[in-house]
Design a protein around this motif. Structure first.
Motif, PDB file in Angstrom:
ATOM      1  N   SER A 187       0.958  -0.791  -0.009  1.00 32.11           N
ATOM      2  CA  SER A 187      -0.119   0.300   0.258  1.00 32.11           C
ATOM      3  C   SER A 187       0.773   1.172  -0.081  1.00 32.11           C
ATOM      4  O   SER A 187       0.373   2.239  -0.036  1.00 32.11           O
ATOM      5  CB  SER A 187      -0.850  -0.052   1.168  1.00 32.11           C
ATOM      6  N   ARG A 188       2.465   0.562   0.374  1.00 37.83           N
ATOM      7  CA  ARG A 188       2.873   2.459   0.183  1.00 37.83           C
ATOM      8  C   ARG A 188       2.583   2.969  -0.613  1.00 37.83           C
ATOM      9  O   ARG A 188       2.926   4.732  -0.772  1.00 37.83           O
ATOM     10  CB  ARG A 188       4.268   1.529  -0.038  1.00 37.83           C
ATOM     11  N   GLY A 189       2.354   3.257  -2.528  1.00 37.59           N
ATOM     12  CA  GLY A 189       2.076   3.540  -3.306  1.00 37.59           C
ATOM     13  C   GLY A 189       1.526   4.676  -3.107  1.00 37.59           C
ATOM     14  O   GLY A 189       0.898   5.803  -3.425  1.00 37.59           O
ATOM     15  N   VAL A 190      -0.172   4.235  -3.049  1.00 35.14           N
ATOM     16  CA  VAL A 190      -0.755   4.822  -2.639  1.00 35.14           C
ATOM     17  C   VAL A 190      -0.836   5.709  -1.960  1.00 35.14           C
ATOM     18  O   VAL A 190      -1.326   7.070  -1.060  1.00 35.14           O
ATOM     19  CB  VAL A 190      -2.476   3.437  -2.152  1.00 35.14           C
ATOM     20  N   TYR A 218      -0.796  11.322   0.573  1.00 35.52           N
ATOM     21  CA  TYR A 218       0.352  12.150   0.721  1.00 35.52           C
ATOM     22  C   TYR A 218       0.500  13.337  -0.202  1.00 35.52           C
ATOM     23  O   TYR A 218       0.824  14.889   0.277  1.00 35.52           O
ATOM     24  CB  TYR A 218       1.896  11.564   1.973  1.00 35.52           C
ATOM     25  N   GLY A 219       1.285  12.727  -0.807  1.00 38.94           N
ATOM     26  CA  GLY A 219       1.504  13.970  -2.249  1.00 38.94           C
ATOM     27  C   GLY A 219       0.382  14.971  -2.750  1.00 38.94           C
ATOM     28  O   GLY A 219       0.693  15.713  -2.851  1.00 38.94           O
ATOM     29  N   LEU A 220      -0.571  13.996  -2.761  1.00 40.44           N
ATOM     30  CA  LEU A 220      -2.191  14.765  -2.813  1.00 40.44           C
ATOM     31  C   LEU A 220      -2.069  15.966  -1.978  1.00 40.44           C
ATOM     32  O   LEU A 220      -2.629  16.790  -2.299  1.00 40.44           O
ATOM     33  CB  LEU A 220      -3.402  13.307  -3.062  1.00 40.44           C
ATOM     34  N   ILE A 255      -2.686  16.684  -8.252  1.00 36.86           N
ATOM     35  CA  ILE A 255      -4.513  16.247  -7.006  1.00 36.86           C
ATOM     36  C   ILE A 255      -4.765  15.077  -7.827  1.00 36.86           C
ATOM     37  O   ILE A 255      -5.572  13.761  -7.276  1.00 36.86           O
ATOM     38  CB  ILE A 255      -4.943  17.272  -6.971  1.00 36.86           C
ATOM     39  N   ILE A 256      -5.209  15.624  -8.934  1.00 39.41           N
ATOM     40  CA  ILE A 256      -5.681  14.639  -9.970  1.00 39.41           C
ATOM     41  C   ILE A 256      -5.612  12.738  -9.775  1.00 39.41           C
ATOM     42  O   ILE A 256      -5.935  12.008 -10.470  1.00 39.41           O
ATOM     43  CB  ILE A 256      -6.981  15.094 -11.119  1.00 39.41           C
ATOM     44  N   PHE A 257      -4.106  12.937 -10.477  1.00 39.19           N
ATOM     45  CA  PHE A 257      -3.842  11.952 -10.517  1.00 39.19           C
ATOM     46  C   PHE A 257      -2.540  11.352  -9.599  1.00 39.19           C
ATOM     47  O   PHE A 257      -1.862  10.310  -9.558  1.00 39.19           O
ATOM     48  CB  PHE A 257      -3.015  11.751 -12.237  1.00 39.19           C
ATOM     49  N   GLN A 258      -2.415  11.763  -8.419  1.00 35.88           N
ATOM     50  CA  GLN A 258      -1.441  11.225  -7.382  1.00 35.88           C
ATOM     51  C   GLN A 258      -1.909   9.872  -6.990  1.00 35.88           C
ATOM     52  O   GLN A 258      -1.091   9.117  -6.966  1.00 35.88           O
ATOM     53  CB  GLN A 258      -1.812  12.857  -6.099  1.00 35.88           C
ATOM     54  N   ILE A 259      -3.695  10.003  -7.380  1.00 38.55           N
ATOM     55  CA  ILE A 259      -3.730   8.353  -6.653  1.00 38.55           C
ATOM     56  C   ILE A 259      -3.313   7.191  -7.763  1.00 38.55           C
ATOM     57  O   ILE A 259      -2.816   6.526  -7.618  1.00 38.55           O
ATOM     58  CB  ILE A 259      -5.017   8.568  -5.365  1.00 38.55           C
ATOM     59  N   PRO A 260      -4.197   7.388  -8.720  1.00 40.54           N
ATOM     60  CA  PRO A 260      -4.357   6.772  -9.527  1.00 40.54           C
ATOM     61  C   PRO A 260      -3.175   6.182 -10.117  1.00 40.54           C
ATOM     62  O   PRO A 260      -2.518   5.490 -10.473  1.00 40.54           O
ATOM     63  CB  PRO A 260      -5.155   7.393 -10.530  1.00 40.54           C
ATOM     64  N   LEU A 261      -1.751   7.262  -9.748  1.00 39.73           N
ATOM     65  CA  LEU A 261      -0.614   6.994 -10.327  1.00 39.73           C
ATOM     66  C   LEU A 261      -0.090   5.807  -9.485  1.00 39.73           C
ATOM     67  O   LEU A 261       0.395   5.049  -9.753  1.00 39.73           O
ATOM     68  CB  LEU A 261       0.263   8.324 -10.250  1.00 39.73           C
ATOM     69  N   GLY A 262      -0.529   6.450  -8.223  1.00 44.41           N
ATOM     70  CA  GLY A 262      -0.163   5.081  -6.684  1.00 44.41           C
ATOM     71  C   GLY A 262      -0.127   4.141  -7.025  1.00 44.41           C
ATOM     72  O   GLY A 262       0.414   3.435  -7.179  1.00 44.41           O
ATOM     73  N   ILE A 263      -1.749   4.425  -6.817  1.00 42.38           N
ATOM     74  CA  ILE A 263      -1.855   2.538  -7.532  1.00 42.38           C
ATOM     75  C   ILE A 263      -1.675   1.841  -8.631  1.00 42.38           C
ATOM     76  O   ILE A 263      -1.210   0.572  -8.624  1.00 42.38           O
ATOM     77  CB  ILE A 263      -4.172   2.563  -7.589  1.00 42.38           C
ATOM     78  N   MET A 264      -1.320   2.571 -10.392  1.00 46.78           N
ATOM     79  CA  MET A 264      -0.501   2.101 -11.072  1.00 46.78           C
ATOM     80  C   MET A 264       0.490   1.539 -11.026  1.00 46.78           C
ATOM     81  O   MET A 264       1.251   0.419 -11.103  1.00 46.78           O
ATOM     82  CB  MET A 264      -1.238   2.940 -12.214  1.00 46.78           C
ATOM     83  N   SER A 265       1.590   2.483  -9.827  1.00 42.80           N
ATOM     84  CA  SER A 265       3.022   2.261  -9.505  1.00 42.80           C
ATOM     85  C   SER A 265       3.017   0.979  -8.473  1.00 42.80           C
ATOM     86  O   SER A 265       4.146   0.209  -9.009  1.00 42.80           O
ATOM     87  CB  SER A 265       3.344   3.421  -9.422  1.00 42.80           C
ATOM     88  N   ASP A 266       1.888   0.397  -7.422  1.00 39.79           N
ATOM     89  CA  ASP A 266       2.029  -0.224  -6.994  1.00 39.79           C
ATOM     90  C   ASP A 266       1.626  -2.162  -8.303  1.00 39.79           C
ATOM     91  O   ASP A 266       2.318  -2.878  -7.281  1.00 39.79           O
ATOM     92  CB  ASP A 266       0.886  -0.427  -5.783  1.00 39.79           C
ATOM     93  N   GLY A 318       3.395  15.909 -11.660  1.00 38.54           N
ATOM     94  CA  GLY A 318       3.214  16.207 -10.021  1.00 38.54           C
ATOM     95  C   GLY A 318       3.471  15.656  -9.101  1.00 38.54           C
ATOM     96  O   GLY A 318       3.485  15.661  -7.667  1.00 38.54           O
ATOM     97  N   SER A 319       3.127  13.727  -9.668  1.00 41.72           N
ATOM     98  CA  SER A 319       3.746  12.845  -8.966  1.00 41.72           C
ATOM     99  C   SER A 319       5.474  12.325  -8.810  1.00 41.72           C
ATOM    100  O   SER A 319       5.476  11.758  -7.527  1.00 41.72           O
ATOM    101  CB  SER A 319       2.465  11.631  -9.315  1.00 41.72           C
TER     102      SER A 319
END
Length: 389
Positions: free
Chosen positions: A130-133, A138-140, A258-269, A313-314
């Protein structure tokens, strides 16, 4: 169940702390840049002056690991907030450029204490799956604050002191909330005993050996963020564009992140940090390239900065997650400190280079700095992916 609730409440407070940190950074730099431009101070001097914030981060960074281990996360955050509150209030008292330089330096120290303590608190307690998310959230929060901050630049039209008062009040509010948290330390006693067998510079070298590629991302983000905050407002004013466009450009970039912080985090995981970072830097390079070509097309420029923000931004949060994947757990505090150091170097160099280029090259566009850096990152990552295949 109580422990789970406590963890969630602590995470919430830390994220609010990061949100306010983003507001502070998103507001303070453009405000001072606008004040300096209105006073006729050159972009080079303005860029050098903005470096004070990041010099403060650099000064504090080597001691942060020791402070966190000795005093705990909560106490380090409280000390950092105290420094920030006092420094913002002193802006109301003094008008000297030199004293403002010192105050920005102190705010850099205080902000670094809050950011690194919060960041290490989070990264040392979440699992890899869950680290990426979590780090993306945090970044968001930082990005959201960074987007909100520039909108308060309009306060200087009423009174130059209002932005500094606002930041002091926000920091006081966070200070009061953090007081209710239970203090924690970064590592257990057993890990700490083994950890001390390595001296500071050996840990420094180990992190570099494990994760030098990942550290390029905080550096690049430092350049990007500081140039957007310091040099882009100057370029907008010199291009005879509307003053309100400064807040829009800074905030749409942050909005994109902000829009893509969490989606990119999920995809990176799911797909791997390296691949997602390679795609993000490539799209960012293209977006800034279009922005350079159509700089005076306001709608297209805003759109390109928003798209760039969505992917670039991420890179700070994804870069840290990537670094933590690459290093042993006992090196996480040092890795976090080193991320802050390279981010600071990038943030110091960015406005100085940007200001110098704006002053010496006619019609220079600061977006070229981003294009060159992101293109280099894309090439490095692409080569790494080819080796993996």
């Amino acid at each position: 169940m109580e422990n789970q609730t406590l963890k969630k409440s602590v995470l919430f407070v830390l994220l609010i702390t990061v949100l306010v940190s983003g507001i502070s950074q998103g507001l303070l730099m453009p405000v001072i840049s606008i004040i300096f431009e209105q006073q006729g101070i050159s972009p080079t001097i303005s860029g050098l002056h903005s470096a004070a914030f990041y010099i403060g981060i650099l000064i504090a960074s080597p001691f942060m690991e020791m402070f966190i281990r000795k005093f705990g996360f909560k106490n380090v955050i409280l000390i950092g907030l105290t420094i920030t509150i006092v420094s913002n209030l002193l802006f109301l008292v003094f008008e000297s450029i030199f004293i403002w330089f010192l105050l920005r330096l102190l705010i850099g120290i205080g902000a670094n204490m809050c950011a690194l303590a919060s960041q290490t608190w989070i990264t040392s307690t979440v699992g890899q799956k869950s680290r990426g998310v979590i780090i993306s959230i945090y970044g968001l929060c930082f990005g959201l604050g960074f987007a909100i901050g520039p909108y308060a630049t309009s306060l200087i039209e009423y009174n130059e002191n209002l932005p500094f008062l606002l930041l002091a009040c926000l920091s006081m509010t966070i200070f009061t909330i953090v007081l209710f948290l239970e203090n924690r330390h970064s590592i257990s006693y057993e890990e700490q005993v083994n950890f001390r067998l390595l001296d500071f510079f050996n840990r420094f070298k180990l992190v570099l050996n494990y994760a030098w590629v990942a550290l390029l991302f905080p550096f690049t983000y430092g350049v990007l963020e500081s140039v957007i905050n310091v040099n882009l407002p100057t370029q907008v004013l010199r291009s005879n564009l509307d003053l309100n466009l400064i807040a829009v450009l800074v905030s749409v970039f942050a909005l994109g992140s902000i829009i893509f912080q969490i989606p990119l985090g999920i995809m990176s995981d799911r797909y791997g940090r390296r691949k997602i970072l390679a795609i993000s830097t490539a799209i960012g390079t293209f977006s800034f390239g279009v922005g350079v070509i159509f700089f005076h097309n306001i709608i297209l420029l805003i759109s390109m900065l928003c798209i760039a923000g969505m992917f670039v931004g991420s890179i700070y949060s994804l870069g840290i997650a990537y670094m933590i994947d690459l290093i042993p757990k006992q090196l996480i505090p040092m890795g976090t400190v080193l991320s802050g150091i390279v981010f600071s170097f990038g943030s110091i160099l960015g406005p100085i280079i940007g200001g110098g280029l704006l002053e010496t090259i006619p019609h220079f566009n600061v977006l070229w700095i981003f294009i060159v850096l992101l293109l280099i990152l894309s090439i490095v990552l692409a080569k790494g992916i080819q080796k993996e295949l």
